[in-house]
Scaffold this motif. Structure first.
Motif, PDB file in Angstrom:
ATOM      1  N   ILE A  40       0.839  -1.205   0.000  1.00 31.64           N
ATOM      2  CA  ILE A  40       0.000   0.000   0.000  1.00 31.64           C
ATOM      3  C   ILE A  40       0.871   1.252   0.000  1.00 31.64           C
ATOM      4  CG2 ILE A  40      -1.634   1.347   1.390  1.00 31.64           C
ATOM      5  CD1 ILE A  40      -2.882  -1.333   2.248  1.00 31.64           C
ATOM      6  N   SER A  41       1.933   1.233   0.799  1.00 30.69           N
ATOM      7  CA  SER A  41       2.855   2.366   0.840  1.00 30.69           C
ATOM      8  C   SER A  41       3.497   2.607  -0.518  1.00 30.69           C
ATOM      9  CB  SER A  41       3.933   2.120   1.902  1.00 30.69           C
ATOM     10  OG  SER A  41       4.934   3.110   1.848  1.00 30.69           O
ATOM     11  N   ALA A  42       3.961   1.532  -1.163  1.00 27.76           N
ATOM     12  CA  ALA A  42       4.631   1.674  -2.455  1.00 27.76           C
ATOM     13  C   ALA A  42       3.681   2.142  -3.549  1.00 27.76           C
ATOM     14  CB  ALA A  42       5.275   0.342  -2.844  1.00 27.76           C
ATOM     15  N   SER A  43       2.428   1.676  -3.503  1.00 26.14           N
ATOM     16  CA  SER A  43       1.493   1.997  -4.583  1.00 26.14           C
ATOM     17  C   SER A  43       0.879   3.382  -4.443  1.00 26.14           C
ATOM     18  CB  SER A  43       0.374   0.948  -4.632  1.00 26.14           C
ATOM     19  OG  SER A  43      -0.389   0.974  -3.444  1.00 26.14           O
ATOM     20  N   THR A  44       0.827   3.907  -3.206  1.00 25.37           N
ATOM     21  CA  THR A  44       0.207   5.221  -2.988  1.00 25.37           C
ATOM     22  C   THR A  44       1.227   6.348  -2.845  1.00 25.37           C
ATOM     23  OG1 THR A  44       0.167   4.887  -0.591  1.00 25.37           O
ATOM     24  CG2 THR A  44      -1.793   4.208  -1.841  1.00 25.37           C
ATOM     25  N   GLY A  45       2.483   5.979  -2.589  1.00 22.42           N
ATOM     26  CA  GLY A  45       3.487   7.004  -2.353  1.00 22.42           C
ATOM     27  C   GLY A  45       3.526   7.486  -0.923  1.00 22.42           C
ATOM     28  N   LEU A  46       2.682   6.905  -0.076  1.00 19.97           N
ATOM     29  CA  LEU A  46       2.677   7.287   1.331  1.00 19.97           C
ATOM     30  C   LEU A  46       3.855   6.636   2.048  1.00 19.97           C
ATOM     31  CD1 LEU A  46      -1.112   6.787   2.172  1.00 19.97           C
ATOM     32  CD2 LEU A  46       0.102   8.974   2.185  1.00 19.97           C
ATOM     33  N   PRO A  47       4.511   7.358   2.963  1.00 19.50           N
ATOM     34  CA  PRO A  47       5.552   6.702   3.759  1.00 19.50           C
ATOM     35  C   PRO A  47       4.930   5.619   4.631  1.00 19.50           C
ATOM     36  CG  PRO A  47       5.066   8.894   4.613  1.00 19.50           C
ATOM     37  CD  PRO A  47       4.337   8.765   3.312  1.00 19.50           C
ATOM     38  N   LEU A  48       5.677   4.564   4.857  1.00 24.19           N
ATOM     39  CA  LEU A  48       5.157   3.446   5.638  1.00 24.19           C
ATOM     40  C   LEU A  48       4.738   3.897   7.032  1.00 24.19           C
ATOM     41  CD1 LEU A  48       4.633   0.408   5.467  1.00 24.19           C
ATOM     42  CD2 LEU A  48       6.952   0.022   6.336  1.00 24.19           C
ATOM     43  N   SER A  49       5.476   4.866   7.586  1.00 24.02           N
ATOM     44  CA  SER A  49       5.155   5.355   8.930  1.00 24.02           C
ATOM     45  C   SER A  49       3.812   6.070   8.978  1.00 24.02           C
ATOM     46  CB  SER A  49       6.253   6.295   9.425  1.00 24.02           C
ATOM     47  OG  SER A  49       6.373   7.408   8.546  1.00 24.02           O
ATOM     48  N   ALA A  50       3.310   6.511   7.818  1.00 26.96           N
ATOM     49  CA  ALA A  50       2.035   7.242   7.773  1.00 26.96           C
ATOM     50  C   ALA A  50       0.852   6.309   7.545  1.00 26.96           C
ATOM     51  CB  ALA A  50       2.069   8.300   6.673  1.00 26.96           C
ATOM     52  N   CYS A  51       1.110   5.036   7.321  1.00 30.78           N
ATOM     53  CA  CYS A  51       0.034   4.062   7.065  1.00 30.78           C
ATOM     54  C   CYS A  51      -0.403   3.443   8.387  1.00 30.78           C
ATOM     55  CB  CYS A  51       0.499   2.974   6.094  1.00 30.78           C
ATOM     56  SG  CYS A  51       0.894   3.581   4.448  1.00 30.78           S
ATOM     57  N   GLU A  52      -1.403   4.042   8.993  1.00 32.16           N
ATOM     58  CA  GLU A  52      -1.898   3.559  10.282  1.00 32.16           C
ATOM     59  C   GLU A  52      -3.033   2.582  10.069  1.00 32.16           C
ATOM     60  OE1 GLU A  52      -4.251   5.270  14.201  1.00 32.16           O
ATOM     61  OE2 GLU A  52      -3.066   6.633  12.947  1.00 32.16           O
ATOM     62  N   LEU A  53      -2.903   1.404  10.662  1.00 29.69           N
ATOM     63  CA  LEU A  53      -3.919   0.365  10.517  1.00 29.69           C
ATOM     64  C   LEU A  53      -5.092   0.670  11.435  1.00 29.69           C
ATOM     65  CD1 LEU A  53      -4.319  -2.376   9.012  1.00 29.69           C
ATOM     66  CD2 LEU A  53      -3.512  -3.484  11.105  1.00 29.69           C
ATOM     67  N   ALA A  54      -6.253   0.990  10.846  1.00 28.89           N
ATOM     68  CA  ALA A  54      -7.436   1.319  11.636  1.00 28.89           C
ATOM     69  C   ALA A  54      -8.212   0.074  12.041  1.00 28.89           C
ATOM     70  CB  ALA A  54      -8.343   2.266  10.859  1.00 28.89           C
ATOM     71  N   SER A  55      -8.221  -0.949  11.181  1.00 31.78           N
ATOM     72  CA  SER A  55      -8.921  -2.191  11.495  1.00 31.78           C
ATOM     73  C   SER A  55      -8.360  -3.314  10.639  1.00 31.78           C
ATOM     74  CB  SER A  55     -10.431  -2.054  11.244  1.00 31.78           C
ATOM     75  OG  SER A  55     -10.686  -1.843   9.866  1.00 31.78           O
ATOM     76  N   LEU A  78     -10.946   5.598  -0.481  1.00 31.23           N
ATOM     77  CA  LEU A  78     -12.253   6.215  -0.252  1.00 31.23           C
ATOM     78  C   LEU A  78     -12.141   7.735  -0.351  1.00 31.23           C
ATOM     79  CD1 LEU A  78     -13.366   4.075   2.827  1.00 31.23           C
ATOM     80  CD2 LEU A  78     -13.740   3.621   0.401  1.00 31.23           C
ATOM     81  N   PRO A  79     -13.271   8.432  -0.549  1.00 29.16           N
ATOM     82  CA  PRO A  79     -13.232   9.901  -0.612  1.00 29.16           C
ATOM     83  C   PRO A  79     -12.628  10.542   0.631  1.00 29.16           C
ATOM     84  CG  PRO A  79     -15.324   9.105  -1.438  1.00 29.16           C
ATOM     85  CD  PRO A  79     -14.613   7.905  -0.874  1.00 29.16           C
ATOM     86  N   SER A  80     -12.761   9.883   1.769  1.00 26.64           N
ATOM     87  CA  SER A  80     -12.206  10.429   3.010  1.00 26.64           C
ATOM     88  C   SER A  80     -10.696  10.312   3.068  1.00 26.64           C
ATOM     89  CB  SER A  80     -12.806   9.697   4.216  1.00 26.64           C
ATOM     90  OG  SER A  80     -12.426   8.332   4.197  1.00 26.64           O
ATOM     91  N   GLY A  81     -10.080   9.542   2.132  1.00 27.94           N
ATOM     92  CA  GLY A  81      -8.644   9.333   2.150  1.00 27.94           C
ATOM     93  C   GLY A  81      -8.250   7.996   2.736  1.00 27.94           C
ATOM     94  N   SER A  82      -9.169   7.325   3.452  1.00 25.38           N
ATOM     95  CA  SER A  82      -8.891   5.996   3.986  1.00 25.38           C
ATOM     96  C   SER A  82      -8.772   4.981   2.852  1.00 25.38           C
ATOM     97  CB  SER A  82      -9.990   5.570   4.951  1.00 25.38           C
ATOM     98  OG  SER A  82     -10.069   6.439   6.049  1.00 25.38           O
ATOM     99  N   ILE A  83      -8.044   3.909   3.125  1.00 27.45           N
ATOM    100  CA  ILE A  83      -7.806   2.877   2.114  1.00 27.45           C
ATOM    101  C   ILE A  83      -8.336   1.549   2.637  1.00 27.45           C
ATOM    102  CG2 ILE A  83      -6.060   1.641   0.778  1.00 27.45           C
ATOM    103  CD1 ILE A  83      -4.266   4.171   1.210  1.00 27.45           C
ATOM    104  N   GLU A  84      -9.309   0.988   1.938  1.00 24.59           N
ATOM    105  CA  GLU A  84      -9.805  -0.344   2.268  1.00 24.59           C
ATOM    106  C   GLU A  84      -9.037  -1.378   1.446  1.00 24.59           C
ATOM    107  OE1 GLU A  84     -13.970  -0.353   1.494  1.00 24.59           O
ATOM    108  OE2 GLU A  84     -14.485   0.526   3.453  1.00 24.59           O
ATOM    109  N   PHE A  85      -8.711  -2.506   2.077  1.00 25.66           N
ATOM    110  CA  PHE A  85      -7.987  -3.536   1.324  1.00 25.66           C
ATOM    111  C   PHE A  85      -8.535  -4.923   1.644  1.00 25.66           C
ATOM    112  CE2 PHE A  85      -5.645  -3.198   5.321  1.00 25.66           C
ATOM    113  CZ  PHE A  85      -5.419  -4.528   5.666  1.00 25.66           C
ATOM    114  N   GLU A  86      -8.378  -5.805   0.664  1.00 20.50           N
ATOM    115  CA  GLU A  86      -8.723  -7.211   0.825  1.00 20.50           C
ATOM    116  C   GLU A  86      -7.569  -8.057   0.296  1.00 20.50           C
ATOM    117  OE1 GLU A  86     -12.384  -7.902  -1.248  1.00 20.50           O
ATOM    118  OE2 GLU A  86     -13.616  -7.135   0.410  1.00 20.50           O
ATOM    119  N   ILE A  87      -7.243  -9.118   1.005  1.00 26.40           N
ATOM    120  CA  ILE A  87      -6.191 -10.043   0.590  1.00 26.40           C
ATOM    121  C   ILE A  87      -6.840 -11.376   0.259  1.00 26.40           C
ATOM    122  CG2 ILE A  87      -4.030 -11.162   1.248  1.00 26.40           C
ATOM    123  CD1 ILE A  87      -3.613  -8.891   3.281  1.00 26.40           C
ATOM    124  N   ARG A  88      -6.515 -11.890  -0.912  1.00 28.49           N
ATOM    125  CA  ARG A  88      -7.107 -13.149  -1.373  1.00 28.49           C
ATOM    126  C   ARG A  88      -6.032 -14.153  -1.752  1.00 28.49           C
ATOM    127  NH1 ARG A  88     -12.580 -12.777  -2.429  1.00 28.49           N
ATOM    128  NH2 ARG A  88     -13.416 -10.638  -2.363  1.00 28.49           N
TER     129      ARG A  88
END
Length: 598
Positions: free
Chosen positions: A540-555, A575-585
């Motif tokens: 997620i960090s690599a694909s969005t350009g966000l630093p890993l330290s900024a990727c806070e796991l909400a759930s 999402l429009p709010s800026g949050s990122i939902e993910f699914e692993i399959r």
């Protein structure tokens, strides 16, 4: 000269505050105030950084009787404090914790004294209390030497509570505090607050909220005392209105619930839409109930009627919203479940001119242009002034996120002041859904810099709530012929970026011989969930350009085990709010899902 009492509690046994379930009475409060006032060093201005609400209130009151002025800045970033010292060169800080990190001469409020019995002449305070040596040791230029001021304060607080109960009085026209807003040029703008106007503000609020000094309410706040809403509605409402506040500032739903359950009735919750939503969400799927209240106060952002209805039902109490600003203080209320019309507090006048709404009179120090767009409603008073209004929007430059307010101009000033940034602009997306915290975006021209380094520099200058999510590096910004960044152009850039990042599918690569499989579990190796999440956050960090330290796991929720060699894919949606939902399959089998909050 007119004056008002420091507190409105009429006898020494009246309860001013509650701490860990124990009452702190007016006599002790006044004694503590006098002791702290005597221990304060020279210097006119005091930054009150105490997070314990009782320590904050005592320090505030001590500053008043010691003829100091309390400073309440909008942020404690190094840059903001540096600007603050230009306004108040001899300012010092009173704090009650080690992690404040405020670059000012600092003395410590000894919290150990708060756990001593509420009676005179007793002290369990140790002989030595940290006096904040090192770079923040108290050293006010031109002041006489004071030996270990925090130690002196700690030794005397609990031992000087046998004085007669006599409430000090403060002149009505004396400035007792400066609250600061962020100016568009980066210089904090001070707004003076006189004691008389603050007293008047609380008196009209008491009437508007139906509170009674003869039946004091216990005020539990999730907002800090330094925030204007928390300052007025927890600390001042208790001191001036003869109510009682809880000294804590609970944050997590379980903590808020525990403090409310312990608070004597009548009791009120002073909170924000974000905190209320979190409390109500904590009930979803749980066989639990929230404590019954007598009043709920909400401010800092508009509350949806749906959330207000849920809150009233859950707490069995009326919910009142407060409208105001740092400059004006609270000026209107509404019962959100009964409509969207705001009722002005007595004495407040609104005037519509120059495309803005101006508020004046009553407890407002100076006529103030409001940052919101208001529409008059209802009948006029005898002088022809509107007494009600509806909130229809806000001016384009102002930003309000999670109860903190700033301006786009201020943020642009801060990012372009960073060395290496050639041009930049912030953008606030159009996502005003109730209960959703919309995040800012920013575009910057900064050759040779990365998103991580730029965010790190920006974090030194602005509040975390205003950090851009996303921050996009570009070759140039599309300014028009007059050099302006038009909002429509920024929106186009933002929409392009979101469209490219909104949905993506990537492969997770976990080697078959990953050491985490060993021993987890013998005979049937399964990938530990923490390793799976670590891999997901890295992608997620690599694909969005966000630093890993900024990727806070909400759930996160694990639905199926992953065994060695299974091909894994990660699907993410912004999402429009800026949050990122993910699914692993694993092929078609869903093994985990979660949400990341940048």
């Amino acid at each position: 000269m007119r004056d008002f009492p420091l507190i409105s509690h009429t006898h020494g046994e009246a309860v001013v505050a509650w701490r860990h379930g124990e009452p702190i009475r007016a006599a002790r409060f006044i004694a503590d105030v006098r002791t702290v006032a005597a221990a304060l060093p020279p210097g006119l201005h005091l930054l009150n950084a105490c997070s314990d609400r009782y320590a904050f209130a005592v320090t505030l009151a001590a500053a008043m009787i010691g003829r100091r002025i309390t400073l309440l800045p909008s942020t404690y970033t190094a840059e903001a404090v540096r600007k603050l010292t230009e306004f108040a060169p001899t300012a010092f800080c009173v704090a009650d914790s080690d992690n404040d990190g405020i670059p000012l001469p600092t003395i410590r409020y000894p919290l150990a004294t708060l756990d001593t019995p509420d009676s005179p002449g007793t002290s369990d305070v140790p002989d030595t209390i940290d006096s904040r040596g090192g770079p923040n040791a108290l050293d006010v230029p031109g002041a006489p030497a004071i030996a270990s001021p925090s130690e002196t304060l700690g030794r005397t607080l609990a031992g000087h509570r046998s004085q007669p109960f006599e409430v000090p009085r403060i002149e009505a026209d004396r400035v007792v505090a400066y609250v600061f807003t962020s100016g568009s040029t980066g210089v904090p703008v001070p707004h003076p607050k006189t004691w008389g106007r603050l007293v008047h503000c609380v008196h009209v609020a008491m009437t508007a909220l139906g509170l009674d000094a003869e039946r004091p309410c216990t005020l539990v706040g999730t907002v800090p005392a330094q925030h204007m809403f928390g300052f007025e509605s927890t600390v001042l409402l208790a001191l001036i209105g003869a109510q009682a506040f809880d000294a804590s500032r609970p944050f997590y739903p379980a903590d808020v619930t525990a403090v409310l359950e312990a608070a004597p009735r009548p009791r009120a919750l002073i909170s924000t839409p974000v905190h209320l939503r979190s409390l109500l969400l904590s009930l979803d799927g749980q066989d639990a109930r929230l404590p019954e209240l007598d009043l709920i106060l909400s401010a800092t952002a508009p509350l949806s009627q749906e959330l207000a209805v849920r809150a009233e039902q859950a707490f069995h109490a009326p919910l009142m919203e407060i409208y105001g600003s740092t400059e004006t203080g609270q000026i209107a209320t509404r019962r959100t479940t009964q409509g969207d019309t705001w009722q002005l507090m007595p004495g407040i006048h609104l005037e519509w001119r120059e495309g803005q709404t101006w508020a004046s009179q009553g407890h407002i120090e100076t006529p103030t242009a409001l940052g919101d767009l208001l529409e008059p409603r209802g009948t006029l008073d005898a002088q022809g002034h509107a007494t009600q209004f509806a909130l229809t929007g806000r001016t384009a430059d102002l930003v309000n996120i999670a109860g903190k307010r700033t301006s786009i101009g201020y943020l642009n000033h801060q990012i372009t002041a960073i060395e290496g940034v050639l041009d930049a602009g912030f953008f606030m997306p159009d996502d005003e859904r109730p209960g959703v915290v919309t995040r800012l975006a920013a575009f910057a021209v900064a050759p040779g810099m990365t998103v991580s380094t730029l965010l790190a520099s920006l974090r030194e200058r602005i509040e975390p709530a205003f950090l851009p999510r996303p921050l996009v590096l570009v070759d140039a910004l599309p300014r028009n012929d007059t050099g302006k960044l038009v909002r429509a152009t920024l929106k186009f850039l933002y929409d392009q970026h979101v469209a490219s990042r909104r949905h993506s599918v990537n492969t997770l690569s976990v080697p078959v011989d990953h050491p985490a499989y060993a021993g987890h579990f013998p005979g049937r190796p399964v990938l530990p969930g923490v390793v799976l999440l670590d891999e997901a956050l890295s992608v997620i960090s690599a694909s969005t350009g966000l630093p890993l330290s900024a990727c806070e796991l909400a759930s996160a929720k694990f639905l199926s085990p992953v065994t060695p060699g299974e091909p894994l894919t990660l699907e993410q949606r912004t999402l429009p709010s800026g949050s990122i939902e993910f699914e692993i399959r694993a092929v078609e089998r869903l093994v985990a899902r979660g949400t990341v909050v940048p």
